[in-house]
Design a protein around this motif. Structure first.
Motif, short mmCIF file in Angstrom:
data_model
loop_
_atom_site.label_atom_id
_atom_site.label_comp_id
_atom_site.label_asym_id
_atom_site.label_seq_id
_atom_site.Cartn_x
_atom_site.Cartn_y
_atom_site.Cartn_z
N SER A 56 47.54 13.40 39.69
CA SER A 56 48.28 12.31 38.99
C SER A 56 47.74 12.04 37.81
O SER A 56 46.55 12.22 37.60
CB SER A 56 48.62 11.15 39.94
OG SER A 56 47.59 10.46 39.93
N LYS A 57 48.53 11.33 36.88
CA LYS A 57 47.89 10.78 35.71
C LYS A 57 47.43 9.51 36.40
O LYS A 57 47.60 8.84 37.11
CB LYS A 57 49.09 10.28 34.62
CG LYS A 57 49.50 11.63 33.98
CD LYS A 57 50.60 11.32 32.92
CE LYS A 57 51.29 12.31 32.12
NZ LYS A 57 52.09 12.20 31.22
N PRO A 58 46.31 8.93 35.40
CA PRO A 58 45.65 7.52 35.88
C PRO A 58 46.69 6.43 35.88
O PRO A 58 47.56 6.36 35.01
CB PRO A 58 44.53 7.33 34.96
CG PRO A 58 44.51 8.88 34.22
CD PRO A 58 45.67 9.26 34.14
N SER A 59 46.69 5.63 36.91
CA SER A 59 47.66 4.18 37.03
C SER A 59 46.77 3.38 37.86
O SER A 59 46.18 3.51 38.71
CB SER A 59 49.05 4.74 37.98
OG SER A 59 49.41 3.47 38.02
N ALA B 52 38.69 9.61 36.55
CA ALA B 52 38.91 11.25 36.13
C ALA B 52 37.58 11.89 36.38
O ALA B 52 37.86 13.13 36.85
CB ALA B 52 39.08 11.24 34.55
N LYS C 247 50.36 -2.61 30.47
CA LYS C 247 49.31 -1.10 30.42
C LYS C 247 48.22 -1.45 29.58
O LYS C 247 48.03 -2.18 28.72
CB LYS C 247 50.13 0.00 30.17
CG LYS C 247 51.14 0.69 31.15
CD LYS C 247 51.61 1.92 30.74
CE LYS C 247 52.02 2.46 31.87
NZ LYS C 247 51.33 2.93 33.03
N ARG D 29 37.97 12.47 40.07
CA ARG D 29 39.08 13.69 40.30
C ARG D 29 38.49 14.91 40.31
O ARG D 29 38.73 15.92 40.82
CB ARG D 29 40.12 13.51 39.38
CG ARG D 29 41.35 14.44 39.17
CD ARG D 29 41.68 14.67 37.74
NE ARG D 29 40.93 14.85 36.92
CZ ARG D 29 40.97 14.44 35.54
NH1 ARG D 29 42.09 13.67 35.23
NH2 ARG D 29 40.07 14.82 34.63
N ASP E 91 39.55 4.23 34.19
CA ASP E 91 40.29 5.44 34.23
C ASP E 91 39.57 6.51 33.78
O ASP E 91 39.72 7.67 34.51
CB ASP E 91 41.47 5.53 33.02
CG ASP E 91 42.63 4.61 33.40
OD1 ASP E 91 42.80 4.16 34.67
OD2 ASP E 91 43.55 4.31 32.66
N ILE F 9 43.92 7.66 40.41
CA ILE F 9 44.19 9.03 40.37
C ILE F 9 44.34 9.84 41.79
O ILE F 9 43.45 9.73 42.39
CB ILE F 9 43.07 10.15 39.57
CG1 ILE F 9 43.09 9.43 38.05
CG2 ILE F 9 43.93 11.66 39.56
CD1 ILE F 9 42.19 10.45 37.11
#
Length: 342
Positions: A84-87, A70, A32, A73, A66, A91
């Protein structure tokens, strides 16, 4: 960020996720963003084909992917949505309730026209259920200029690009027309179909009138249902252009403002859409063509979801339905996850 050779990356902080893909087994994040590379990680990174790594060096003029996702988003997310959470820089938005997904298409196109920006969504004016995926946002590079994201926000404006409008449990009135039904010569098989369609949106039938092919009787029945509190009135039968098909004229005579009689949609070309003024505002009045009784999906489905969400229907809306307005009558119907009405 700075590019370093993996064999010299020990102690550095990754500025992006590193994905592992094993065909037919898994796809996921192996390392990650923010991970501090250890000596033991280096052989694994090399196995993933990473001979070079990008490590983070803070630059006040740039956003990480990320952070940029956001921002996207926030410009997308309107009412009744959960992010969702950033992946891996992405998002996603999901629906918090059953409702109609409404998108400002012009502003979405304008944002996507900015280089390195990506917002993918379902079609607007599509019914969705709680938990359905609605959209995904990300930027193309790993980092992006803050100045560009400010331009994105300016183009998008202050109002969110998307909303989910919850369906309203409207009280509906049905007027069944046709002397053959009125005098009991044939059984009414249309009303059960309508009731099933209404139930998909939590609507209930508050009144049902059966009329002959008498225009005055049909108009009076429409008015009675409106005065009885109907928030949506549906008429069946007599919607063709034969001389004894009098329902369209009766709807007009009831005082309804007709938006359109006819639509570039198959099945459903003979649809009538109008609005009848009442004490609680204008109630939609629909003249349903015969295809609604036997076809799996018709223009009624395209219109009903909008009415259920409280979205007014204009003639321009109906004209726009021409492209995508041809139902292919697939052996297995997957509506609304298909091209019909899109």
């Amino acid at each position: 960020m700075r590019c370093v050779e993996t064999i010299h990356a020990e102690g550095h902080v990754l500025c992006h996720d590193i994905t592992v893909i094993v065909k037919d087994v898994k796809k996921g994040v192996a390392f990650k963003k923010g991970h501090v590379v250890t000596k033991e990680d280096i052989p694994e990174l090399l196995k993933l084909g990473k001979e070079h790594l990008y490590v983070w060096e803070k630059d006040e003029s740039l956003y990480h992917e990320d952070e940029a996702a956001a921002i996207l988003r926030d410009i997308c997310m309107g009412r009744n949505m959960t992010p969702s959470k950033p992946s891996e820089g992405k998002i996603e938005l999901t629906a918090d309730c059953d409702g109609l997904l409404v998108i400002d298409s012009a502003r979405l196109r304008a944002v996507n026209d900015i280089e390195e920006i990506m917002i993918a969504s379902r079609h607007g004016m599509t019914p969705v259920k709680k938990g359905d995926k609605l959209a995904g946002t990300r930027v193309i590079p790993l980092v992006i200029a803050k100045e560009k994201m400010e331009r994105v926000k300016a183009v998008a404006g202050e109002k969110p690009l998307m909303d989910v409008l919850p369906f309203k449990p409207l009280r509906c009135g049905i007027v069944t027309t046709g002397s053959e039904v009125y005098y009991g010569r044939i059984k009414d098989t249309f009303t059960p179909v309508i009731e099933q369609k209404l139930s998909e949106y939590g609507m209930t039938v508050m009144g049902h009138e059966i009329c002959s092919d008498d225009g005055e009787m049909i108009s009076a029945a429409i008015r009675r249902l409106l005065e009885g509190g109907a928030e949506l009135i549906l008429t069946t039968g007599g919607m063709s252009v034969d001389p004894d098909d009098r329902t369209p004229a009766a709807i007009r005579k009831s005082g309804a403002r007709v938006v359109t009689y006819g639509a570039p949609v198959l099945p459903g070309a003979m649809m009538l859409i109008g609005y009848l003024p009442g004490e609680q505002g204008e109630a939609p009045v629909l003249g349903l063509p015969g295809c609604v009784m036997y076809a799996k999906r018709t223009i009624f489905d395209l219109v009903l979801c909008r009415i259920a969400a409280g979205v007014p229907i204009t003639r321009a809306d109906i004209v726009d339905m021409g492209e995508g307005g041809l139902c292919l009558n697939c052996p297995v119907c997957t509506y609304p996850n298909c091209g019909f009405g899109k």
